[in-house]
Every structure is written in C-alpha cells, then in structure tokens.
Design a protein around this motif. Structure first.
Motif, PDB file in Angstrom:
ATOM      1  N   PHE A   1       5.021  -8.201  15.176  1.00 30.52           N
ATOM      2  CA  PHE A   1       6.005  -7.164  14.909  1.00 30.52           C
ATOM      3  C   PHE A   1       6.220  -6.230  16.092  1.00 30.52           C
ATOM      4  CE2 PHE A   1       4.519  -8.748  10.918  1.00 30.52           C
ATOM      5  CZ  PHE A   1       5.663  -8.808  10.145  1.00 30.52           C
ATOM      6  N   ALA A   2       7.437  -5.659  16.149  1.00 27.82           N
ATOM      7  CA  ALA A   2       7.789  -4.694  17.181  1.00 27.82           C
ATOM      8  C   ALA A   2       8.006  -3.315  16.557  1.00 27.82           C
ATOM      9  CB  ALA A   2       9.044  -5.154  17.919  1.00 27.82           C
ATOM     10  N   GLU A   3       9.056  -3.157  15.751  1.00 25.45           N
ATOM     11  CA  GLU A   3       9.359  -1.890  15.088  1.00 25.45           C
ATOM     12  C   GLU A   3       9.388  -2.098  13.579  1.00 25.45           C
ATOM     13  OE1 GLU A   3      12.811   0.194  16.600  1.00 25.45           O
ATOM     14  OE2 GLU A   3      12.747  -1.017  18.421  1.00 25.45           O
ATOM     15  N   ALA A   4       8.880  -1.134  12.841  1.00 22.20           N
ATOM     16  CA  ALA A   4       8.890  -1.189  11.382  1.00 22.20           C
ATOM     17  C   ALA A   4       9.272   0.180  10.829  1.00 22.20           C
ATOM     18  CB  ALA A   4       7.525  -1.612  10.840  1.00 22.20           C
ATOM     19  N   SER A   5      10.210   0.204   9.881  1.00 20.34           N
ATOM     20  CA  SER A   5      10.656   1.462   9.270  1.00 20.34           C
ATOM     21  C   SER A   5      10.552   1.340   7.757  1.00 20.34           C
ATOM     22  CB  SER A   5      12.101   1.778   9.658  1.00 20.34           C
ATOM     23  OG  SER A   5      12.234   1.893  11.060  1.00 20.34           O
ATOM     24  N   LEU A   6       9.852   2.269   7.146  1.00 18.50           N
ATOM     25  CA  LEU A   6       9.690   2.275   5.693  1.00 18.50           C
ATOM     26  C   LEU A   6      10.920   2.909   5.046  1.00 18.50           C
ATOM     27  CD1 LEU A   6       7.887   1.920   3.132  1.00 18.50           C
ATOM     28  CD2 LEU A   6       6.987   4.217   3.608  1.00 18.50           C
ATOM     29  N   PHE A   7      11.532   2.182   4.088  1.00 26.13           N
ATOM     30  CA  PHE A   7      12.652   2.730   3.333  1.00 26.13           C
ATOM     31  C   PHE A   7      12.180   3.390   2.040  1.00 26.13           C
ATOM     32  CE2 PHE A   7      15.738  -0.480   5.325  1.00 26.13           C
ATOM     33  CZ  PHE A   7      16.225   0.474   6.194  1.00 26.13           C
ATOM     34  N   ARG A   8      11.255   2.739   1.367  1.00 26.52           N
ATOM     35  CA  ARG A   8      10.845   3.232   0.052  1.00 26.52           C
ATOM     36  C   ARG A   8       9.493   2.652  -0.317  1.00 26.52           C
ATOM     37  NH1 ARG A   8      13.964   2.109  -5.690  1.00 26.52           N
ATOM     38  NH2 ARG A   8      12.649   3.417  -7.006  1.00 26.52           N
ATOM     39  N   SER A   9       8.662   3.471  -0.925  1.00 29.02           N
ATOM     40  CA  SER A   9       7.353   3.034  -1.408  1.00 29.02           C
ATOM     41  C   SER A   9       7.356   3.034  -2.927  1.00 29.02           C
ATOM     42  CB  SER A   9       6.266   3.974  -0.881  1.00 29.02           C
ATOM     43  OG  SER A   9       4.996   3.588  -1.375  1.00 29.02           O
ATOM     44  N   LEU A  10       6.816   1.975  -3.511  1.00 27.14           N
ATOM     45  CA  LEU A  10       6.744   1.835  -4.968  1.00 27.14           C
ATOM     46  C   LEU A  10       5.279   1.814  -5.380  1.00 27.14           C
ATOM     47  CD1 LEU A  10       9.405  -0.992  -5.150  1.00 27.14           C
ATOM     48  CD2 LEU A  10       9.753   1.339  -5.947  1.00 27.14           C
ATOM     49  N   PRO A  11       4.842   2.802  -6.149  1.00 29.15           N
ATOM     50  CA  PRO A  11       3.421   2.861  -6.509  1.00 29.15           C
ATOM     51  C   PRO A  11       3.020   1.737  -7.454  1.00 29.15           C
ATOM     52  CG  PRO A  11       4.664   4.498  -7.742  1.00 29.15           C
ATOM     53  CD  PRO A  11       5.622   3.898  -6.744  1.00 29.15           C
ATOM     54  N   ALA A  12       1.727   1.509  -7.534  1.00 23.50           N
ATOM     55  CA  ALA A  12       1.207   0.497  -8.459  1.00 23.50           C
ATOM     56  C   ALA A  12       1.558   0.887  -9.882  1.00 23.50           C
ATOM     57  CB  ALA A  12      -0.307   0.381  -8.305  1.00 23.50           C
ATOM     58  N   LYS A  13       1.829  -0.116 -10.690  1.00 21.03           N
ATOM     59  CA  LYS A  13       2.129   0.109 -12.097  1.00 21.03           C
ATOM     60  C   LYS A  13       0.958  -0.422 -12.911  1.00 21.03           C
ATOM     61  CE  LYS A  13       5.718  -0.636 -15.583  1.00 21.03           C
ATOM     62  NZ  LYS A  13       7.034  -1.274 -15.861  1.00 21.03           N
ATOM     63  N   PRO A  14       0.124   0.464 -13.454  1.00 20.01           N
ATOM     64  CA  PRO A  14      -1.065   0.000 -14.171  1.00 20.01           C
ATOM     65  C   PRO A  14      -0.719  -0.706 -15.466  1.00 20.01           C
ATOM     66  CG  PRO A  14      -0.787   2.359 -14.453  1.00 20.01           C
ATOM     67  CD  PRO A  14       0.250   1.926 -13.457  1.00 20.01           C
ATOM     68  N   SER A  15      -1.657  -1.491 -15.916  1.00 23.08           N
ATOM     69  CA  SER A  15      -1.504  -2.211 -17.177  1.00 23.08           C
ATOM     70  C   SER A  15      -2.687  -1.889 -18.068  1.00 23.08           C
ATOM     71  CB  SER A  15      -1.429  -3.719 -16.905  1.00 23.08           C
ATOM     72  OG  SER A  15      -1.541  -4.453 -18.100  1.00 23.08           O
ATOM     73  N   GLY A  16      -2.506  -2.121 -19.367  1.00 20.49           N
ATOM     74  CA  GLY A  16      -3.614  -1.923 -20.289  1.00 20.49           C
ATOM     75  C   GLY A  16      -4.759  -2.859 -19.994  1.00 20.49           C
ATOM     76  N   ASN A  17      -4.427  -4.014 -19.395  1.00 24.32           N
ATOM     77  CA  ASN A  17      -5.441  -4.976 -18.985  1.00 24.32           C
ATOM     78  C   ASN A  17      -5.810  -4.681 -17.539  1.00 24.32           C
ATOM     79  OD1 ASN A  17      -6.938  -7.150 -18.131  1.00 24.32           O
ATOM     80  ND2 ASN A  17      -5.625  -8.688 -19.106  1.00 24.32           N
ATOM     81  N   LYS A  18      -7.048  -4.394 -17.252  1.00 24.47           N
ATOM     82  CA  LYS A  18      -7.479  -4.026 -15.907  1.00 24.47           C
ATOM     83  C   LYS A  18      -7.226  -5.130 -14.889  1.00 24.47           C
ATOM     84  CE  LYS A  18     -11.090  -0.774 -17.355  1.00 24.47           C
ATOM     85  NZ  LYS A  18     -12.530  -0.449 -17.276  1.00 24.47           N
ATOM     86  N   LYS A  19      -7.089  -6.373 -15.348  1.00 21.43           N
ATOM     87  CA  LYS A  19      -6.920  -7.492 -14.441  1.00 21.43           C
ATOM     88  C   LYS A  19      -5.458  -7.850 -14.197  1.00 21.43           C
ATOM     89  CE  LYS A  19     -11.389  -9.663 -15.455  1.00 21.43           C
ATOM     90  NZ  LYS A  19     -12.059 -10.916 -15.861  1.00 21.43           N
ATOM     91  N   SER A  20      -4.538  -7.069 -14.771  1.00 22.82           N
ATOM     92  CA  SER A  20      -3.123  -7.362 -14.565  1.00 22.82           C
ATOM     93  C   SER A  20      -2.376  -6.084 -14.250  1.00 22.82           C
ATOM     94  CB  SER A  20      -2.532  -8.052 -15.801  1.00 22.82           C
ATOM     95  OG  SER A  20      -2.558  -7.173 -16.903  1.00 22.82           O
ATOM     96  N   GLY A  21      -1.057  -6.207 -14.073  1.00 26.08           N
ATOM     97  CA  GLY A  21      -0.259  -5.067 -13.664  1.00 26.08           C
ATOM     98  C   GLY A  21       0.397  -5.385 -12.343  1.00 26.08           C
ATOM     99  N   THR A  22       0.848  -4.377 -11.634  1.00 24.23           N
ATOM    100  CA  THR A  22       1.462  -4.612 -10.337  1.00 24.23           C
ATOM    101  C   THR A  22       0.726  -3.840  -9.263  1.00 24.23           C
ATOM    102  OG1 THR A  22       3.029  -2.783 -10.605  1.00 24.23           O
ATOM    103  CG2 THR A  22       3.732  -4.934 -11.390  1.00 24.23           C
ATOM    104  N   ALA A  23       0.703  -4.397  -8.085  1.00 29.03           N
ATOM    105  CA  ALA A  23       0.105  -3.736  -6.924  1.00 29.03           C
ATOM    106  C   ALA A  23       1.150  -2.815  -6.300  1.00 29.03           C
ATOM    107  CB  ALA A  23      -0.358  -4.777  -5.919  1.00 29.03           C
ATOM    108  N   PRO A  24       0.738  -1.844  -5.478  1.00 26.99           N
ATOM    109  CA  PRO A  24       1.719  -1.026  -4.763  1.00 26.99           C
ATOM    110  C   PRO A  24       2.572  -1.903  -3.856  1.00 26.99           C
ATOM    111  CG  PRO A  24      -0.493  -0.675  -3.890  1.00 26.99           C
ATOM    112  CD  PRO A  24      -0.651  -1.463  -5.146  1.00 26.99           C
ATOM    113  N   SER A  25       3.844  -1.569  -3.747  1.00 22.71           N
ATOM    114  CA  SER A  25       4.767  -2.367  -2.940  1.00 22.71           C
ATOM    115  C   SER A  25       5.705  -1.427  -2.179  1.00 22.71           C
ATOM    116  CB  SER A  25       5.557  -3.335  -3.829  1.00 22.71           C
ATOM    117  OG  SER A  25       6.256  -2.624  -4.845  1.00 22.71           O
TER     118      SER A  25
END
Length: 272
Positions: free
Chosen positions: A179-203
């Motif tokens: 990589f050369a240049e990187a610009s962040l447009f938007r951060s999406l936090p992790a979305k927890p789930s009732g099941n500790k082993k599932s859900g979404t990671a931060p993106s």
C-alpha cells in the motif's frame, strides 16, 4: 474476472444479506455443474445489489460476482444463458433475469484508486499486534478498528493478500507493503450477538491510492480486487471497486462503480 447480473424486481421489499450470500453460494454450484469443478477454496467476492437503497417493484438491480478464477464467472454465465427471462429468487424476493455480462478489469501501469463497496474486516496477526503495540484484551482474534494505527491495517492487509495470493498461485512472493496511501471514510463498530461465538467484527470503508506500482504489486492487487480484501470475502465483505475518475463517495452510490456505505455490515452467523 467479473460477472455482472442484471435483474428486475417483481415485488417491493429488501433483500437480506444472508439471502444474497445463499444466492451466491447457489450460483457457485451452477458454475461447478456446467464446467470444470471449482476448487473448494476458490476465492470469491461479491457486491450488494445496486443501485443501493429501497427496492420497489419494477426497479432494475445489478449484482457483481468476482473471482481470480475465470471459471467462476464463466460457469455462472453458462447457466444464466439458459435462464434469460426466468424468475430468480433471492431469499423471499422475486426477480426476473434480464441478462448478464462477463468482463475483466485491466489495471493502469501506475495510478490506481480502490474503494471497498462492502465493509472491510481486517484481522491483525500476532506479529502486527506486537509491532504496533496494540492492546489485546480478548482471547480471540483481534480486528482493526478506529483508534488503531492505520498502518496496522495496511500491514495486516499486506500479510493477508500475500498469503492468499501465494496459496492460490503456489508462489512465495514477499514484500514489505502493498500500500501507498489509505484514507478512512467510515468505521463500523462490532455488532454483538447473544451468542458469544457469533455476531460481526468491527469493519470499515476505505480508499486506497497508488501513484506508482511495481510488477509484483500489480499482480497481488489484481488478485485482491477480484478475491476481495480482508476477511470473509465469500460472505459479502471486502468487495473492491476500481475508481476510474475522481469522485466523492456518496451514501448510496452504485456498488459497481463506487462505494455504497451501508447502514450496517452484513450479518453472518460466523465465528469471530
């Protein structure tokens, strides 16, 4: 190689991300049934339906499925050639198949601008965590999130893309960074789930720029553009667009031409 699928909505209503994932999985089966068997680990990425937004009856929608393995796009295209005008279900939603097109992306010799049209999940390796002194308070994988150094993300992406490229091509290519240049447009936090082993990671949503590339960079980046960047590309994350002209990202921009930052990342029942 990429496959663009053109559809007409036959009813109002959204298409859930899980339903789209199931449709792409089915499309991969079509490809394998009408041509050479696909490798189990064949890399694939795909867009959301676009134009992005609420779907109404009669709306024209498009979907792109990409892979560095040409037989994916070609195999699905062979199946769709027999189905023109047919009804296609994506979850509970009904569409009419209007047509399709197979195409390839050719990179310019030097200048390149990429944006991810679906959220990017980046897992940090232990080496990366130690290098950037990132606190690790979990017992599981550590994913990049806002507040961490941007260089940690590009370092982890370099590791990931090189590993996938070398595994797919049976090579041992090495380099410090892609990589050369990187610009962040938007951060999406992790979305927890009732099941500790599932859900979404931060993106996150990014723009990556190069004004100069060597041959090795072009090879790996060309692979990554089709295979997707980061984790879970086969589940709708990390789909990449090449930006041919300068344009500002809009919240509902077309998935095939630029990023369309979603309100939420795709939900998948996958272990983090």
């Amino acid at each position: 190689m990429r496959l663009l699928i053109r559809l007409k909505a036959e009813q109002d209503g959204p298409v859930q991300n899980r339903a789209l994932h199931t449709f792409v999985t089915q499309a991969m089966m079509w490809a394998g049934s009408l041509g050479p068997a696909l490798a189990r680990d064949v890399p694939v990425s795909y867009s959301r339906l676009f134009p992005f937004g609420e779907i109404k009856t009669g709306d024209l929608q498009q979907l792109i499925i990409a892979s560095p393995a040409p037989e994916v796009a070609q195999g699905i295209a062979r199946y769709l050639s027999q189905q023109r005008g047919a009804r296609i279900k994506i979850g509970d939603a009904q569409f009419t198949l209007l047509g399709h097109q197979v195409f390839s992306i050719t990179l310019q010799k030097n200048r390149l601008v990429l944006r991810n049209a679906t959220p990017l999940i980046v897992r940090l390796s232990p080496k990366c965590i130690n290098k950037f002194q990132i606190p690790d308070q979990s017992r599981g994988p550590v994913f990049w999130e806002e507040g961490m150094p941007e260089e940690a993300l590009t370092t982890a992406l370099t590791e990931s893309l090189l590993a996938r490229y070398n595994r797919w091509n049976a090579t041992k290519l090495k380099m410090e960074t892609l990589f050369a240049e990187a610009s962040l447009f938007r951060s999406l936090p992790a979305k927890p789930s009732g099941n500790k082993k599932s859900g979404t990671a931060p993106s996150s949503l990014w723009e990556f720029r190069w004004s100069k590339m060597n041959q090795a960079q072009r090879k790996v980046l060309a692979f990554g553009i089709e295979a997707g960047f980061g984790e879970r590309t086969g589940s709708g994350y990390g789909f990449m667009n090449v930006i041919r002209k300068e344009e500002k990202p809009e919240p509902q921009e077309r998935a095939g031409a630029g990023p369309h930052p979603p309100a939420e990342p795709p939900e998948q029942d996958e272990k983090l």
